[in-house]
Design an enzyme around this catalytic site. Structure first.
Site, PDB file in Angstrom:
ATOM      1  N   ASP A  90       0.801  -1.317  -0.037  1.00  0.00           N
ATOM      2  CA  ASP A  90       0.066  -0.003   0.113  1.00  0.00           C
ATOM      3  C   ASP A  90       0.789   1.314   0.041  1.00  0.00           C
ATOM      4  O   ASP A  90       2.115   1.210   0.220  1.00  0.00           O
ATOM      5  CB  ASP A  90      -0.842  -0.064   1.062  1.00  0.00           C
ATOM      6  CG  ASP A  90      -0.102  -0.014   2.781  1.00  0.00           C
ATOM      7  OD1 ASP A  90       0.784  -0.944   2.853  1.00  0.00           O
ATOM      8  OD2 ASP A  90      -0.428   1.019   3.193  1.00  0.00           O
ATOM      9  N   GLU A 185      -0.039  -1.096   5.613  1.00  0.00           N
ATOM     10  CA  GLU A 185       1.172  -0.722   6.571  1.00  0.00           C
ATOM     11  C   GLU A 185       0.959   0.832   6.978  1.00  0.00           C
ATOM     12  O   GLU A 185       0.894   1.272   7.978  1.00  0.00           O
ATOM     13  CB  GLU A 185       2.546  -0.755   5.999  1.00  0.00           C
ATOM     14  CG  GLU A 185       3.722  -0.547   6.826  1.00  0.00           C
ATOM     15  CD  GLU A 185       4.288   1.000   7.048  1.00  0.00           C
ATOM     16  OE1 GLU A 185       5.037   1.052   7.685  1.00  0.00           O
ATOM     17  OE2 GLU A 185       3.653   1.714   6.069  1.00  0.00           O
TER      18      GLU A 185
END
Ligand SMILES: [Zn+2]
Length: 419
Positions: A90, A185
């Site tokens: 991400d 994250e």
């Protein structure tokens, strides 16, 4: 010795990965928080399978797991230790990751870099002194309208290229290597679905660090303070002697927090802070959230005491208001857990030594997924992967620094393979 790393393939990887929008979405009800993280995860799983890696798994949460089989032989009856590498797919919600158009600057001539689609966005040497060392290298920037996503797609590309390099060079002796790509994250949920037993590793490295040649060995320890201030609301026309205004109490509370220190605006290096970052509510009730940060875990309690003292003083000053201070644990300095497995950092240093490269041990004024993994019992330092200016349209990366990161990992698995 010529590098065995395939530069063109590594460049192709990072360009391919950054063009998939994997922006994490704060507050989403799904995992991962945005569906295109699954698109990148699936692509990575397919690429790992094509390399011939065994047990490639793309799980129900969008995490990608794979193993590079050992080429080394165990010494005596001790099994070879398992080393894991992790990167996150991400990107930060702070800048859009939609329609990323990476620009490749070959043979960088030096000087400031004006970004193609927004002339107000300039990567200045004054703000990026490391550029002076990178003349002649290959840089990758955005067009100025998005982030690049080098955080952490550089890390993803580096781990993918490590796998491909080791598959192509079976003469390199190493133990079993686990690969793990995680989601979300950037919004604090990178390791929510990581099963350490399934990972099975003795040590892990997050490949998510800035620049080159750095080993992040410490993070902050972190708590969150949730403060609720209760007043008494009544129509202002009849408020005399009856109203207790939580807004005024909140102002008095914030005013009592240290002003010349102990804030993100006034501290650096190893100094911790108290950071009030949200405030909402009205006359009847106000909620304030304060981040508590310090490299020394015990100092978090001292900071919480400062908040409680401020609360007592405000209650004494504004009769009738109530202030409740709740502290919840966030994460702990990874240095505490790394001390129990000193090889995690020592071997990363040894790998740099064998490459005859300088390295430095660094600290992160924040947390990493490694802070949580280390606390859960898996020592996990963070390694450089050529990221610069993360979370910003001024983000850039350097192909040679990414190549150096792959070379470091190739060395590192050999050091672990000798244990
Ligand atoms: Zn990152």
């Amino acid at each position: 010795m010529p590098s065995i790393i395939n530069h063109a393939r590594l460049l192709g990887r990072v360009l391919r990965y950054v063009q998939i929008d994997t922006t994490a979405v704060e507050g989403a009800n799904s995992y991962p928080s945005s569906p295109r993280q699954l698109v990148l995860g699936k692509l990575l799983a397919d690429e790992l399978r094509e390399m011939g890696l065994k047990d490639v798994e793309y799980d129900a949460h969008g995490l990608v797991w794979a193993t590079i089989s050992a080429t080394g032989k165990p010494k005596g009856n001790q099994p070879l230790l398992i080393v894991a590498f992790n990167a996150h797919v991400d990107t930060s919600p702070e800048t859009t990751g939609k329609n990323v158009k990476p620009h490749v600057i070959r043979n960088y001539a030096g000087g400031d870099i004006m970004l193609a689609a927004d002339s107000t966005k300039v990567i200045r040497v004054a703000d990026n002194p490391e550029l002076t060392q990178l003349v002649g290298k290959t840089l990758i920037t955005t067009d100025g309208t998005t982030l690049l996503g080098s955080d952490d797609k550089s890390g993803v590309a580096v781990i993918m290229e490590l796998a491909h390099t080791l598959v192509e060079h079976p003469q390199i002796s190493h133990g079993p290597i686990r690969i793990l790509f995680t989601c979300d994250e950037e919004i604090g949920h990178g390791v929510d679905h990581v099963d350490l037993t399934k990972l099975g590793a003795t040590v892990c490295y997050t490949v998510d660090g800035q620049g080159a040649g750095e080993i992040d060995t410490e993070t902050f320890s972190a708590d969150l303070a949730s403060i609720t201030i209760r007043g008494i609301n009544i129509h202002p026309s009849i408020g005399k002697g009856r109203m207790v205004n939580a807004v005024r109490a909140a102002a008095a509370f914030i005013d009592r927090l240290p002003k010349t220190g102990l804030s993100p605006e006034t501290t650096g290096g190893r100094e911790g802070f108290l950071h009030p970052y949200t405030i909402e509510g009205g006359v009847a009730a106000i909620k304030i959230k304060v981040l508590l940060r310090d490299f020394v875990t015990a100092e978090l309690a001292t900071k919480a005491d400062l908040l409680r003292k401020a609360a007592r003083e405000v209650v004494a000053e504004i009769p009738g208001c109530q202030i409740d201070v709740q502290i919840s644990k966030q994460y702990r300095n990874m240095g505490e857990g790394l001390a129990e497995e000193p090889r995690a950092v020592a071997f990363a240093q040894e790998a740099f030594r064998r490459l005859k490269r300088a390295c430095k041990l660094t600290i992160v004024r924040g947390g990493t997924d490694g802070s949580q993994l280390t606390e859960r019992g898996l020592p996990t330092p963070n390694l450089s992967t050529g990221e610069h200016n993360p979370h910003s349209p001024l983000e850039w990366t350097c192909l040679e620094e990414m190549t150096a990161a792959v070379e470091h990992l190739v060395e590192l698995v050999q050091v672990w393979g000798e244990t």
